[in-house]
Design a protein around this motif. Sequence first.
Motif, PDB file in Angstrom:
ATOM      1  N   ARG A  82       0.867  -1.199   0.000  1.00 47.84           N
ATOM      2  CA  ARG A  82       0.000   0.000   0.000  1.00 47.84           C
ATOM      3  C   ARG A  82       0.886   1.225   0.000  1.00 47.84           C
ATOM      4  O   ARG A  82       2.022   1.184   0.480  1.00 47.84           O
ATOM      5  N   CYS A 196      -3.509  -6.012  -6.467  1.00 50.37           N
ATOM      6  CA  CYS A 196      -2.315  -6.356  -5.689  1.00 50.37           C
ATOM      7  C   CYS A 196      -1.021  -6.298  -6.504  1.00 50.37           C
ATOM      8  O   CYS A 196      -0.932  -6.815  -7.620  1.00 50.37           O
ATOM      9  N   THR A 268      -0.074 -17.460   4.044  1.00 45.07           N
ATOM     10  CA  THR A 268      -1.478 -17.177   4.126  1.00 45.07           C
ATOM     11  C   THR A 268      -2.235 -18.202   3.297  1.00 45.07           C
ATOM     12  O   THR A 268      -1.721 -18.702   2.307  1.00 45.07           O
ATOM     13  N   GLN A 297     -11.279 -10.187   1.735  1.00 42.45           N
ATOM     14  CA  GLN A 297     -11.090  -8.988   0.878  1.00 42.45           C
ATOM     15  C   GLN A 297     -12.388  -8.218   0.646  1.00 42.45           C
ATOM     16  O   GLN A 297     -12.421  -7.020   0.842  1.00 42.45           O
ATOM     17  N   ARG A 309     -10.671 -12.816  -7.337  1.00 38.92           N
ATOM     18  CA  ARG A 309     -10.382 -13.649  -6.170  1.00 38.92           C
ATOM     19  C   ARG A 309     -10.721 -15.126  -6.373  1.00 38.92           C
ATOM     20  O   ARG A 309     -10.236 -15.979  -5.632  1.00 38.92           O
ATOM     21  N   ASP A 335      -8.463 -10.536   6.126  1.00 41.45           N
ATOM     22  CA  ASP A 335      -8.086  -9.224   5.592  1.00 41.45           C
ATOM     23  C   ASP A 335      -9.258  -8.706   4.773  1.00 41.45           C
ATOM     24  O   ASP A 335      -9.877  -9.468   4.013  1.00 41.45           O
ATOM     25  N   ILE A 336      -9.543  -7.408   4.910  1.00 42.25           N
ATOM     26  CA  ILE A 336     -10.643  -6.794   4.170  1.00 42.25           C
ATOM     27  C   ILE A 336     -10.140  -5.494   3.530  1.00 42.25           C
ATOM     28  O   ILE A 336      -9.397  -4.736   4.165  1.00 42.25           O
ATOM     29  N   ILE A 367      -7.737   0.376   3.693  1.00 47.94           N
ATOM     30  CA  ILE A 367      -8.332   1.232   2.667  1.00 47.94           C
ATOM     31  C   ILE A 367      -7.623   0.900   1.363  1.00 47.94           C
ATOM     32  O   ILE A 367      -6.385   0.791   1.337  1.00 47.94           O
ATOM     33  N   SER A 369      -5.601   0.904  -1.825  1.00 49.81           N
ATOM     34  CA  SER A 369      -4.517   1.789  -2.250  1.00 49.81           C
ATOM     35  C   SER A 369      -4.201   1.464  -3.719  1.00 49.81           C
ATOM     36  O   SER A 369      -3.978   0.299  -4.075  1.00 49.81           O
ATOM     37  N   ARG A 371      -2.262   0.820  -6.861  1.00 53.34           N
ATOM     38  CA  ARG A 371      -0.888   0.432  -7.162  1.00 53.34           C
ATOM     39  C   ARG A 371      -0.657   0.490  -8.668  1.00 53.34           C
ATOM     40  O   ARG A 371      -1.303  -0.265  -9.434  1.00 53.34           O
TER      41      ARG A 371
HETATM   42  N1  SAH Z   1      -1.130 -13.289  -0.139  1.00 55.04           N
HETATM   43  C1  SAH Z   1      -1.967 -12.814   0.867  1.00 55.04           C
HETATM   44  C2  SAH Z   1      -1.939 -11.329   1.069  1.00 55.04           C
HETATM   45  C3  SAH Z   1      -0.709 -10.539   0.965  1.00 55.04           C
HETATM   46  S1  SAH Z   1      -0.921  -8.799   1.042  1.00 55.04           S
HETATM   47  C4  SAH Z   1      -3.385 -13.182   0.487  1.00 55.04           C
HETATM   48  O1  SAH Z   1      -3.721 -13.290  -0.662  1.00 55.04           O
HETATM   49  O2  SAH Z   1      -4.158 -13.304   1.369  1.00 55.04           O
HETATM   50  C5  SAH Z   1      -1.770  -8.606   2.584  1.00 55.04           C
HETATM   51  C6  SAH Z   1      -3.082  -7.914   2.476  1.00 55.04           C
HETATM   52  O3  SAH Z   1      -2.904  -6.599   2.006  1.00 55.04           O
HETATM   53  C7  SAH Z   1      -4.067  -8.516   1.501  1.00 55.04           C
HETATM   54  O4  SAH Z   1      -4.756  -9.601   2.026  1.00 55.04           O
HETATM   55  C8  SAH Z   1      -4.981  -7.365   1.196  1.00 55.04           C
HETATM   56  O5  SAH Z   1      -6.057  -7.306   2.094  1.00 55.04           O
HETATM   57  C9  SAH Z   1      -4.094  -6.148   1.413  1.00 55.04           C
HETATM   58  N2  SAH Z   1      -3.791  -5.471   0.165  1.00 55.04           N
HETATM   59  C10 SAH Z   1      -3.111  -5.946  -0.895  1.00 55.04           C
HETATM   60  N3  SAH Z   1      -3.075  -5.024  -1.882  1.00 55.04           N
HETATM   61  C11 SAH Z   1      -3.754  -3.942  -1.426  1.00 55.04           C
HETATM   62  C12 SAH Z   1      -4.074  -2.670  -1.987  1.00 55.04           C
HETATM   63  N4  SAH Z   1      -3.706  -2.334  -3.214  1.00 55.04           N
HETATM   64  N5  SAH Z   1      -4.773  -1.799  -1.228  1.00 55.04           N
HETATM   65  C13 SAH Z   1      -5.171  -2.137   0.020  1.00 55.04           C
HETATM   66  N6  SAH Z   1      -4.902  -3.315   0.591  1.00 55.04           N
HETATM   67  C14 SAH Z   1      -4.202  -4.220  -0.120  1.00 55.04           C
END
Ligand code: SAH
Length: 478
Positions: A82, A196, A268, A297, A309, A335-336, A367, A369, A371
């Motif tokens: 992020r 991601c 994970t 998520q 997903r 994670d959300i 929140i 982000s 990328r």
């Molecule tokens: N490989 C793991 C996650 C790695 S990153 C999986 O798939 O569960 C850890 C967490 O960061 C993710 O689960 C996601 O909730 C969050 N994350 C990843 N990219 C993000 C982004 N661009 N903005 C916000 N949160 C993000």
Amino acid sequence: MRDESMQDEKERQYAYIERARKHVEKLTKELGRKPVYHVTTFGCQMNARDSEKLCGILEEAGFAESEEENADFVIFNTCTVRDNANQKVYGRLGELKGFKKRNPHMKIALCGCMMQEASVIEKIKESYRFVDLIFGTHNIYKFAELLCSMYEAEGMLIDIWQDTSEIVEDLPVKRKYPFKSGINVMFGCNNFCSYCIVPYVRGRERSRGPKDILREIEALAADGVVEIMLLGQNVNSYGKNLEESITFAGLLREVEKVEGIERIRFMTSHPKDLSEELIQVMKDSKKICRHLHLPLQAGSDRILKAMNRGYTKEEYIALAKHIREEIPDMALTTDIIVGFPGETKEDVEETISVIKEVEYDNAFTFIYSKRTGTPAAAMEQVPEEIVKEGFDKVLKTVQETARKRVKRYQGQVLEALVEEVNEQDDSLLTGRLSNNTIVHFPGSPSLIGKIVKVRLTECRGFYYLGEIEKEAEAYGRI
Ligand code: SAH
Ligand code: SF4
Ligand code: F3S
């Protein structure tokens, strides 16, 4: 053939460690004391494990560890998941500039996920000229060699690779905790969730051979480690690229047999790849901890699809329910992400309904982000105020449901691995239950690293206060 070349690479790197020792000896003479290093880690457990490898090499080369960032060799192991992770790095780099002005011997290195982004490298070349060494995630095993090159060259040394298929085993490691350790079981990620950046900066999925993993765990057990955490971005797809046929559940069965290891964790688990075999292995295991991190998520099917997903809301809920039916004391965390492009208030309500239905023991809420380079970056972004409103609502729901879940053990006696003296109150120890909940209780620091029985007297939201039940019964490695 491949194993042989990896063996050669390992020997090459040990030769560079020897060579680095000469640089450290020279530095010791110039400084009139042993030079000190500091490694600052951002990001996830995988980065933390990588940092232990960097520390291992620096110690072997003759540096001593310093608590302070004002050291003779400083390395930032960065994260870019992020944008706030990136901003922290730039902020801290500004501080390092001041230290370096006062210590002409100081060297500064940057590595990790952020360095795999071309735009970051450009920015550092332009605005942070005082950095001495930059490398990425794929050539971290060459750190000893890069360290030597840095001491032997003038100016900024940059070495970034786009990918690698290599895994070099048996390089030195300095563990942060004597009694617990992370272990990489796989590197990289093939999932390409649309928000991601990890697959771009960590490369394609590569599993380590089960023999290498087991050998490492046996060595750790012999060295006093009682708890291990198997690490990978998606451990449930472990083994897919290996010649031998092995699943993650199969690997866990083998790990269970290692004597001396009392607790096994992993991170994970991607919900789309979680197998029935894994659930049964967890159920039958005496060592696998009662905690599963199962990132949701989002709860809306439309958003889950746009995120790539690979599961629907109903499928996720059915999986969580099935796990709880099979293993009732299993803690579930998640994670959300709130604010993914196109997410509406109704979509956020779907996420909230999953939280209420699953009742997580804890959830990390982020929140969204943006990328650069990911598919979601090109989609229409949600206005900040709407995101903030949804985020607060999700957070409140998580807190309410988690409080209820965590509290269910109040009054019971459970085993905790004592991890450290409490940071705020040194009359207390901090331990971790099998389900990952933290408990603070009075006790002697000599219990650190042991598993003790603790009565959970008072639940304080996400953690407990407790009392050791019978100190005489404490067991684990002395
Ligand atoms: N490989 C793991 C996650 C790695 S990153 C999986 O798939 O569960 C850890 C967490 O960061 C993710 O689960 C996601 O909730 C969050 N994350 C990843 N990219 C993000 C982004 N661009 N903005 C916000 N949160 C993000
Ligand atoms: Fe990122 Fe998805 Fe891979 Fe996790 S599984 S690292 S969220 S791409
Ligand atoms: Fe961050 Fe890299 Fe981990 S981006 S979350 S440190 S894999």
